[in-house]
Design a protein around this motif. Structure first.
Motif, short mmCIF file in Angstrom:
data_model
loop_
_atom_site.label_atom_id
_atom_site.label_comp_id
_atom_site.label_asym_id
_atom_site.label_seq_id
_atom_site.Cartn_x
_atom_site.Cartn_y
_atom_site.Cartn_z
N ALA A 384 6.72 0.54 -3.06
CA ALA A 384 5.48 -0.01 -2.50
C ALA A 384 4.69 -0.75 -3.58
O ALA A 384 5.13 -0.87 -4.72
N VAL A 412 10.18 -4.41 2.95
CA VAL A 412 9.56 -3.57 3.98
C VAL A 412 8.23 -3.00 3.52
O VAL A 412 7.29 -2.87 4.29
N SER A 413 8.12 -2.67 2.22
CA SER A 413 6.96 -1.91 1.76
C SER A 413 6.12 -2.58 0.68
O SER A 413 5.05 -2.08 0.33
N GLY A 471 5.19 7.59 -1.89
CA GLY A 471 4.46 7.89 -0.66
C GLY A 471 3.24 8.74 -0.92
O GLY A 471 3.03 9.28 -2.01
#
Length: 558
Positions: A384, A412-413, A471
């Motif tokens: 991320a 995606v992140s 996360g």
């Protein structure tokens, strides 16, 4: 007229890669200011930054920095941007040729430039000294005053030593680090009567000796506020990340008696970011530390109290009061509460990671460790934005940076701008479909076992540094049984409480909950801790401001 002498021999720093120009600037400055100021000269941005860091560690003050625009490797704007992290209160001047005035004007927004000076500046009596006189006068009227440095003695691979350094750095407390196996470190241990078995040793500017201090004790001894000034407030903000700081700024500025409570350091995860490039108003990016420090000072200027190293353990309703309980048994009450507790990085469950945390394994960017990574191979776990920002920052000095990503790609992140930067960085590589099987080492991290998710093949690599961004977990366990949360622990509010249009079963009011209001009237949530939040700095700040607007609405109807 020569400026009055500063008792602490405050520094004026000049940097220019042309030795002749560099000597000329320093000569002119010494002629006029040498009696009252120490003139420091450097011939590159890197050497000037090194000088600034050394001055910072000694607790010296820097009033004015003059930097030439056209320097190789690091131009004047890039240098001043990094100097801002070290001495945010120093006044900044860019030396530029007439052809570069557009760049100088742009720098006003990038690094809060105070002045740009065209070369040549002869005669200095007309073109140089009046400018510097004004900047020194402005600097002396600011709130940047000498702050004696705290001394920390610890072991390089001590987890607790790392935690203390991180705590001091994130709370903007000047400190100087001494290794326990170096002569000066041993002298400090001997002077304090410590045997060196229990580390770290902390010596405050008042010469108070603390051994293995807990955060609350350390905070109290280095000048951070830990005790509320009153028993009752209009608003208690729990959490000092972007959402909490935004709420404190808007609450205090709009007349609410506001106290912000933070368990560690203001800024949250964003405060640990080396560079935030998509925050409105900062086209060239801003570090999390810069943004946090500005917001903290802004909240304080409006009258908000900020308490550090206070852990909140409970929330109770006592009639119209909302009571916040601390881990030491004390409490504070208010008409309203904003929950801005944010999130923490999830722990990597691979064998060996727990034992090596703080000894080569770090959660978050841990900027205090970045200097030690110079010339080493660094591994970053996560895909991320926070992982990408750390990769770009650490790549400046590391031999190599490897991003370990479980997914098939970064798209995606991670934001597109970061992916582009990573692709262009020559010493950053991305290993997709790869996880950490184990972390290995005795005194510190020495090796990582990496597993290919698709094939199951395992590879052992040498590694001393691993930073983990895998996360977020909300910091809301202490609300169990009080505030409604979803199955992952994120706080439910507003429409998420009333999916069928009806208030929660125990909702005591005739009206439905406001947009950011929890199942307890007068208790609101903002930022990453809220279910379905955007998990971005700008949205967190916006929610903090919106929550204050809803607090006003709640108070008007109470």
């Amino acid at each position: 007229m020569t400026q009055a002498a500063e008792p602490a021999r405050t520094v004026i720093l000049t940097v220019d890669d042309d030795p002749g120009v560099s000597r000329a600037v320093a000569r002119d400055l010494r002629r006029h200011y040498g009696a009252g100021y120490r003139i420091v000269r450097a011939e590159s941005g890197e050497s000037a930054l090194e000088a600034l860091r050394e001055l910072k560690l000694r607790g010296d003050l820097v009033a004015v920095i003059l930097a030439d625009y056209r320097m190789p490797q690091m131009n004047g704007i890039e240098f001043l941007e990094q100097a801002l992290n070290v001495y945010p209160g120093a006044r900044r001047v860019l030396l530029t040729a007439y052809a570069d005035t557009d760049a100088a004007i742009d720098a006003i927004n990038v690094v809060d430039l105070d002045h740009y000076l065209l070369k040549p500046w002869d005669p200095p009596e007309e073109k140089l000294y009046p400018v510097v006189d004004d900047l020194l006068s402005a600097w002396r009227s600011s709130d940047y005053r000498p702050v004696p440095a705290t001394k920390v003695v610890g072991h390089r691979w001590s987890a607790r030593s790392s935690q203390v350094r991180e705590f001091l750095a994130r709370n903007q407390v000047p400190y100087r680090w001494y290794s326990s196996d170096e002569p000066e470190g041993r002298r400090l241990l001997e002077a304090a009567g410590a045997d060196g078995q229990r580390l770290p040793l902390v010596v405050t500017p008042e010469c108070t000796v603390l051994i293995e201090p807990e955060a609350a004790d350390l905070a109290a001894h280095v000048g951070l506020a830990t005790t509320p000034a009153a028993d009752f407030y209009d608003l208690v903000v729990i959490g000092g990340g972007p959402a909490g700081l935004g709420a404190a700024v808007y609450g205090a500025s709009e007349g609410l008696r506001t106290v912000l409570v933070e368990r560690s350091a203001t800024g949250g995860q964003a405060g640990q970011s080396s560079r935030i490039e998509n925050y409105l108003g900062f086209p060239d990016g801003v570090s999390g530390a810069q943004l946090t420090e500005r917001a903290r000072r802004q909240a304080g200027r409006f009258g908000a109290e900020i308490l550090t190293a206070r852990e909140v353990t409970g929330l109770e309703v006592n009639g119209p009061a909302r009571v916040v309980r601390f881990s030491d048994g004390s409490s504070v009450a208010a008409h309203s509460v904003i929950l801005a507790t944010g999130v923490s990085y999830r722990q990597l469950m691979a064998p060996g990671c727990d034992d090596l945390t703080g000894r080569g394994v770090y959660y978050g960017s841990s900027l205090t460790e970045a200097a030690s990574c110079q010339g080493h191979d660094v591994y970053i776990v996560g895909g991320a934005n926070s992982a990408g920002q750390a990769a770009m920052y650490l790549s400046r000095g590391a031999k190599s940076v490897t991003l370990l990503v479980r997914g098939e790609s970064l798209t995606v992140s991670m934001s597109y701008y970061l992916i582009q930067q990573i692709e262009e960085a020559p010493n950053i590589s991305v290993r997709t479909r790869t996880v950490v099987e184990s972390a290995q080492g005795e005194e510190h991290l020495e090796r990582l076992a990496l597993r290919d998710v698709d094939t199951g093949a395992t590879e052992l690599v040498d590694a001393q540094w691993m930073f983990v961004f895998i996360g977020a977990a909300p910091l809301t366990d202490w609300l169990d049984g009080t505030v409604l949360r979803d199955d992952r622990g994120f706080i439910l509010a507003g429409p998420d409480l009333t999916p069928d249009g009806r208030p929660p079963a125990e909702w005591p009011l005739d009206r439905p909950p406001y947009h950011l209001e929890t199942n307890i009237p007068g208790v609101f949530v903002a930022g990453d801790a809220r279910a379905q939040s955007a998990k971005r700095v700008a949205s967190a700040v916006g929610e903090g401001a919106m929550a204050v607007m809803l607090v006003h609405r709640y108070l008007e109807q109470s």
